[in-house]
Scaffold this motif. Structure first.
Motif, short mmCIF file in Angstrom:
data_model
loop_
_atom_site.label_atom_id
_atom_site.label_comp_id
_atom_site.label_asym_id
_atom_site.label_seq_id
_atom_site.Cartn_x
_atom_site.Cartn_y
_atom_site.Cartn_z
N ILE A 34 45.49 33.12 42.75
CA ILE A 34 45.44 34.59 42.78
C ILE A 34 43.99 35.02 42.66
CG2 ILE A 34 46.18 36.70 41.58
CD1 ILE A 34 48.72 35.20 40.74
N MET A 35 43.55 35.79 43.66
CA MET A 35 42.14 36.14 43.74
C MET A 35 41.92 37.60 43.33
SD MET A 35 39.69 35.70 47.07
CE MET A 35 38.48 34.40 46.85
N ASN A 36 40.85 37.86 42.57
CA ASN A 36 40.47 39.24 42.31
C ASN A 36 39.28 39.63 43.19
OD1 ASN A 36 37.85 38.95 40.92
ND2 ASN A 36 39.03 37.93 39.31
N PHE A 37 39.11 40.91 43.42
CA PHE A 37 38.00 41.37 44.25
C PHE A 37 37.17 42.42 43.54
CE2 PHE A 37 40.85 39.59 47.45
CZ PHE A 37 39.96 38.73 48.07
N CYS A 38 37.02 42.26 42.25
CA CYS A 38 36.25 43.24 41.51
C CYS A 38 35.60 42.52 40.32
CB CYS A 38 37.16 44.36 41.02
SG CYS A 38 36.23 45.64 40.19
N GLY A 39 34.30 42.69 40.18
CA GLY A 39 33.59 42.06 39.06
C GLY A 39 34.17 42.46 37.71
N SER A 40 34.70 43.68 37.62
CA SER A 40 35.27 44.12 36.34
C SER A 40 36.57 43.38 36.05
CB SER A 40 35.52 45.64 36.36
OG SER A 40 34.32 46.31 36.61
N HIS A 41 37.32 43.02 37.08
CA HIS A 41 38.52 42.20 36.86
C HIS A 41 38.13 40.82 36.34
CE1 HIS A 41 41.22 44.73 39.69
NE2 HIS A 41 41.42 45.05 38.43
N PRO A 62 37.76 34.27 41.01
CA PRO A 62 36.97 35.46 41.36
C PRO A 62 36.67 35.50 42.85
CG PRO A 62 35.59 33.82 40.25
CD PRO A 62 36.97 33.24 40.35
N GLY A 63 36.56 36.71 43.38
CA GLY A 63 36.20 36.90 44.79
C GLY A 63 34.92 37.69 44.91
N PRO A 64 34.64 38.21 46.12
CA PRO A 64 33.36 38.90 46.35
C PRO A 64 33.34 40.31 45.76
CG PRO A 64 34.62 38.79 48.38
CD PRO A 64 35.43 38.07 47.35
N THR A 195 43.28 25.26 48.76
CA THR A 195 44.60 25.86 48.66
C THR A 195 44.50 27.32 49.11
OG1 THR A 195 44.85 24.57 46.66
CG2 THR A 195 46.53 26.27 47.06
N PRO A 196 45.39 27.78 49.99
CA PRO A 196 45.31 29.18 50.41
C PRO A 196 45.56 30.14 49.25
CG PRO A 196 46.90 27.95 51.74
CD PRO A 196 46.50 27.07 50.61
N VAL A 197 45.05 31.35 49.40
CA VAL A 197 45.27 32.38 48.39
C VAL A 197 46.72 32.87 48.51
CG1 VAL A 197 44.59 34.72 47.68
CG2 VAL A 197 42.84 33.09 48.42
N SER A 198 47.41 32.92 47.36
CA SER A 198 48.83 33.32 47.38
C SER A 198 49.04 34.77 46.98
CB SER A 198 49.64 32.47 46.39
OG SER A 198 49.48 31.13 46.66
N GLY A 199 48.06 35.34 46.27
CA GLY A 199 48.21 36.72 45.83
C GLY A 199 46.85 37.33 45.54
N LEU A 333 32.95 33.48 47.11
CA LEU A 333 34.13 33.37 47.98
C LEU A 333 35.30 32.67 47.29
CD1 LEU A 333 32.23 32.47 51.26
CD2 LEU A 333 33.48 34.58 50.81
N GLY A 334 35.15 32.38 46.00
CA GLY A 334 36.25 31.76 45.26
C GLY A 334 36.44 30.30 45.61
N LEU A 335 35.43 29.66 46.21
CA LEU A 335 35.55 28.24 46.57
C LEU A 335 35.02 27.32 45.46
CD1 LEU A 335 34.36 28.52 50.29
CD2 LEU A 335 36.71 28.28 49.48
N ALA A 336 34.31 27.92 44.51
CA ALA A 336 33.78 27.14 43.38
C ALA A 336 33.75 28.05 42.16
CB ALA A 336 32.37 26.63 43.69
N TYR A 337 33.83 27.43 41.00
CA TYR A 337 33.65 28.18 39.76
C TYR A 337 32.17 28.09 39.36
CZ TYR A 337 38.71 28.49 39.03
OH TYR A 337 40.04 28.79 39.15
#
Ligand code: SF4
Length: 375
Positions: A34-41, A62-64, A195-199, A333-337
């Motif tokens: 599950i990916m987020n798209f906000c730094g505050s999240h 995390p996402g962009p 793994t693809p993003v599921s949510g 891009l959520g490909l690495a922590y």
């Protein structure tokens, strides 16, 4: 708020824990990403240790979601050059510290902070409005270096449309749009070995402007549920649970129930109008990533006398623009922590950022550096 709602948080995490294995089994997933798209999240997720509450099937990535992190080095370098030519530069505090790709090179100016230390007139402001007030005082030729997503862009647009910007203040736009980058990231996960993003946890702030409906393309085109979420830990836990329920029931949709107290379906029409009357959508460079089509904004032709980008004669094509060893592109891009980067908390710390994701409090590396990974 989390402590006050600890019973609710416990209940939500128990429900997530029960449902996740069923969702994984039903959909044949190893991991439910599950990916987020906000730094505050990302801040809330990490600060409150929400990852520690997730069952092993659920991965929160995390996402962009950090506009400072994705400001390309070429834009910072251009603004540094303008500063060294004698323009006064106004910008936000975290952009001031943002390192360019030249950061590690000898005899190169690696940031606006370094430019200031060499005598350039660089001033930190809280807003474009503050820059306007200051620029009016002495009439010096000045430039505001504007970054930000859809949440910040209306605050620029409204000052142009109301003729508040003095003639001695130009605007260098490095503004970005979230939805094209979110789509880019999700597509990348789908096409790579990951793994693809599921949510998707949809960005609440941005959605107040562009509208929750703007995320409908995820369920429609990618079969991925989206929950537009607020920024309290309970908001995010609720969002995760709704996504799991949608995946389990096969009811793939976008949901705006959770953050309806702020984000409307259609967004803020007034702000949207202000934006579209002041800015054009352009292809934009995202740092470490390259050009994402229709993902940025620049001033319209009618404001060309204010457009500081037009002062740049040698616009170079994008080239890889991260300092050596920095994995900000993968982190964004959520490909690495952040902890996958060998420089994390070694050569790169919040006090001495090596890469852009360590500068702003919306950057995943800066958040993880301060609060730990909570994994
Ligand atoms: Fe870049 Fe620093 Fe993050 Fe590594 S820890 S990815 S160098 S910002």
């Amino acid at each position: 708020i989390f402590r006050e709602n600890s019973e609710l948080a416990k209940k939500l995490s128990e429900e997530i824990g029960k449902l996740a294995p069923k969702v994984a089994q039903k959909n044949g997933y190893d991991r439910i990403k599950i990916m987020n798209f906000c730094g505050s999240h990302e801040w809330t997720t990490t600060h409150y240790g929400l990852r520690a509450l997730m069952p092993h099937e659920v991965e929160l990535i995390p996402g962009p979601g950090c506009p400072v992190c994705v400001t390309p080095s070429s834009d910072i370098e251009n603004v540094i050059n303008l500063a060294m030519e004698g323009y006064r530069i106004y910008t936000f505090g975290d952009v001031f510290k943002l390192p360019t790709v030249n950061h590690y090179k000898k005899n190169e100016i690696g940031s606006l902070a370094e430019a200031k230390s060499l005598g350039a007139d660089v001033r930190i402001v809280y807003s474009f409005a503050d820059a306007i007030e200051d620029a009016k005082k002495d009439g010096k030729e000045s430039i505001f270096f504007g970054v930000g997503f859809e949440t910040t862009i209306p605050s620029y647009a409204v000052l142009f449309s109301r003729n508040k910007v003095p003639k001695n203040l130009m605007f260098y736009s490095s503004t970005k749009l979230t939805a094209p980058a979110a789509e880019y990231a999700v597509k990348l996960h789908k096409s790579s070995n990951h793994t693809p993003v599921s949510g998707v946890i949809g960005p609440g702030h941005v959605s107040t402007i562009i509208g929750a409906i703007s995320w409908n393309f995820f369920p429609k085109e990618y079969h991925i549920p989206v929950v537009v979420s607020g920024f309290e830990p309970i908001d995010i836990l609720t969002g995760v649970l709704i996504i799991l329920k949608d995946l389990y029931n096969g009811n793939i949709k976008y949901t705006n129930l959770e953050y309806r107290r702020v984000a409307k379906l259609e967004g803020n029409i007034y702000a949207q109008k202000e934006i579209s009357e002041t800015f054009d959508v352009i292809d934009a460079i995202w740092r470490g990533i390259g050009v994402i089509p229709k993902s940025g904004m620049d001033l319209k032709e009618k404001y060309k006398e204010y457009n500081a980008r037009l002062l740049i004669s040698n616009n170079k094509p994008w080239d890889y623009d991260l300092p050596p060893g920095c994995k900000c592109n993968e982190v964004t891009l959520g490909l690495a922590y952040p902890t996958d980067c060998p420089l994390f908390m070694k050569a790169c710390t919040p006090a001495r950022p090596w890469g852009p994701c360590m500068v702003s409090m919306e950057g995943a590396c800066a958040v993880w550096a301060r609060f730990g990974s909570s994994q």
